[in-house]
Scaffold this motif. Structure first.
Motif, PDB file in Angstrom:
ATOM      1  N   ARG A 115      -7.748   1.840   0.113  1.00 22.17           N
ATOM      2  CA  ARG A 115      -7.893   1.623   1.558  1.00 22.17           C
ATOM      3  C   ARG A 115      -7.025   0.450   2.001  1.00 22.17           C
ATOM      4  O   ARG A 115      -6.966  -0.574   1.314  1.00 22.17           O
ATOM      5  CB  ARG A 115      -9.353   1.340   1.922  1.00 22.17           C
ATOM      6  N   LEU A 116      -6.368   0.610   3.151  1.00 24.75           N
ATOM      7  CA  LEU A 116      -5.593  -0.450   3.779  1.00 24.75           C
ATOM      8  C   LEU A 116      -6.311  -0.903   5.037  1.00 24.75           C
ATOM      9  O   LEU A 116      -6.740  -0.076   5.844  1.00 24.75           O
ATOM     10  CB  LEU A 116      -4.189   0.053   4.140  1.00 24.75           C
ATOM     11  N   CYS A 117      -6.460  -2.207   5.217  1.00 28.23           N
ATOM     12  CA  CYS A 117      -7.079  -2.761   6.423  1.00 28.23           C
ATOM     13  C   CYS A 117      -6.122  -3.755   7.054  1.00 28.23           C
ATOM     14  O   CYS A 117      -5.799  -4.789   6.459  1.00 28.23           O
ATOM     15  CB  CYS A 117      -8.402  -3.443   6.095  1.00 28.23           C
ATOM     16  N   THR A 118      -5.656  -3.447   8.263  1.00 29.52           N
ATOM     17  CA  THR A 118      -4.760  -4.347   8.990  1.00 29.52           C
ATOM     18  C   THR A 118      -5.493  -5.142  10.071  1.00 29.52           C
ATOM     19  O   THR A 118      -4.866  -5.925  10.790  1.00 29.52           O
ATOM     20  CB  THR A 118      -3.611  -3.555   9.626  1.00 29.52           C
ATOM     21  N   TYR A 142      -5.672  -4.860   1.234  1.00 34.15           N
ATOM     22  CA  TYR A 142      -5.916  -3.495   0.802  1.00 34.15           C
ATOM     23  C   TYR A 142      -6.714  -3.496  -0.492  1.00 34.15           C
ATOM     24  O   TYR A 142      -6.729  -4.482  -1.231  1.00 34.15           O
ATOM     25  CB  TYR A 142      -4.613  -2.685   0.651  1.00 34.15           C
ATOM     26  N   HIS A 171       0.834  -1.200   0.000  1.00 32.69           N
ATOM     27  CA  HIS A 171       0.000   0.000   0.000  1.00 32.69           C
ATOM     28  C   HIS A 171       0.872   1.255   0.000  1.00 32.69           C
ATOM     29  O   HIS A 171       0.600   2.214  -0.735  1.00 32.69           O
ATOM     30  CB  HIS A 171      -0.917  -0.030   1.234  1.00 32.69           C
ATOM     31  N   PRO A 192      -3.921   3.269  -4.597  1.00 35.93           N
ATOM     32  CA  PRO A 192      -4.504   2.548  -3.464  1.00 35.93           C
ATOM     33  C   PRO A 192      -5.685   3.317  -2.873  1.00 35.93           C
ATOM     34  O   PRO A 192      -5.681   4.551  -2.845  1.00 35.93           O
ATOM     35  CB  PRO A 192      -3.342   2.458  -2.477  1.00 35.93           C
TER      36      PRO A 192
END
Length: 326
Positions: free
Chosen positions: A80-83, A93, A62, A78
């Motif tokens: 959205r990043l989701c951890t 992501y 990302h 990019p």
């Protein structure tokens, strides 16, 4: 859908109902096309099961996409990043969907100017290596000093982590690579897996987007060039249902022409390229051995994995030949 729970993703995005399909061709991180009927995205997540240390880092992918897209280099933007692993069971992501063609079939390639397309890829790689990492926000994306030595150690560790069978000559190849490691020059952003089928091409043969940045870092740009050359000679494409190497398709420029083109556009010294080609063959052998390991454990998704393990011995042999000047 295996590897992606669309209902949980829909709840996370607070979106209308989602549909999705998995992209074919991936051998590592899993990639899906997702849409709510109005918007189109691409979702990336790590593979199922066996994950090697430092590999499949969604946050790193990302970050590099965000920096490169802001700098004007052709990559998907990019979104959205989701951890939070509670969402779909793993970090992921979303990025924008980019139109274009991925050339995986020789019949498709025979309809275009393959020489021009390949040289455009060489130019794109040189342009990536011309970017100043600090100026685009990637000054802390890796440690260029000692990059080659760390790579030799790292990929040996990756091999040991994925070892499931005896591979003749691979230990000797690693030992030979470790004897005389090039110091390398100043570091650049390196892709780590640059090849024909990791690029989306427009109808007029421009590069719309370079994909699959999971192994990107700051390092020696000749490592990217060498791997691109190794891939040109490997069976990446399909021809009448059989695998074929890009260089065996009429119109593909010679490897020497590709190297000359890169050297002229980048201004880089390529005299030590034989070592880099040998290391690229070793690295690709280790990558495919990791894929073979996951296949034997039933942890791959899709087809085509049953033949991956058979590719490894030829790459080991190619590495030895490169060190001998072939």
């Amino acid at each position: 859908m295996k590897g992606l729970d669309l209902e949980r993703l829909q709840a996370y995005l607070d979106s209308p109902p989602l549909t999705g399909t998995m992209f074919a061709g991936g051998r590592s991180n899993l990639t899906y096309a997702v849409t709510d009927g109005t918007h189109r995205w691409v979702l990336r997540r790590p593979p199922l099961g066996h994950v090697l240390p430092t590999a499949h880092d969604m946050a790193r992918e990302h970050k590099v996409l965000a920096a490169l897209s802001a700098a004007g280099f052709p990559v998907p933007r990019p979104v959205r990043l989701c951890t939070d692993i509670e969402v779909i069971g793993t970090p992921f992501y979303l990025m924008e969907h980019v139109d274009g063609t991925i050339f995986r079939d020789a019949a498709m390639i025979e309809k275009v100017d393959f020489r021009a397309l390949t040289l455009t890829l060489v130019d794109t790689l040189a342009d990536l290596h011309a970017l100043d990492p600090a100026a685009i926000g990637l000054g802390d994306f890796g440690r260029p000093e000692g990059f080659n030595a760390r790579q030799v150690r790292r990929w040996k560790q990756q091999l040991d982590a994925s070892r499931s069978r005896e591979l003749s000559g691979i230990e000797e190849l690693h030992a030979r690579l470790a004897i005389d490691i090039p110091a390398g020059g100043s570091g650049t952003v390196v892709h780590g897996d640059f090849r024909l089928d990791n690029v989306l091409i427009s109808d007029d043969l421009r590069v719309n987007a370079v994909l699959d940045w999971e192994m990107s870092t700051l390092g020696d740009p000749l490592s990217d060039l060498a791997l691109m050359l190794v891939y040109a000679g490997r069976p990446l494409l399909e021809h009448d249902g059989r695998p074929i190497a890009p260089i065996d398709i009429p119109g593909h420029p010679s490897l020497d022409e590709m190297v000359t083109r890169y050297a002229a556009r980048s201004g880089r010294d390529v005299r030590d390229l034989h070592w880099y080609v040998a290391f690229a063959a070793f690295k690709l052998a280790v990558i495919l051995e990791g894929v073979h390991y996951r296949y034997t454990k039933g942890q791959t998704v899709g087809s085509g994995f049953d033949t991956v393990g058979a590719m490894v011995p030829a790459l080991v042999e190619q590495g030895h030949r490169a060190l001998e000047g072939h």
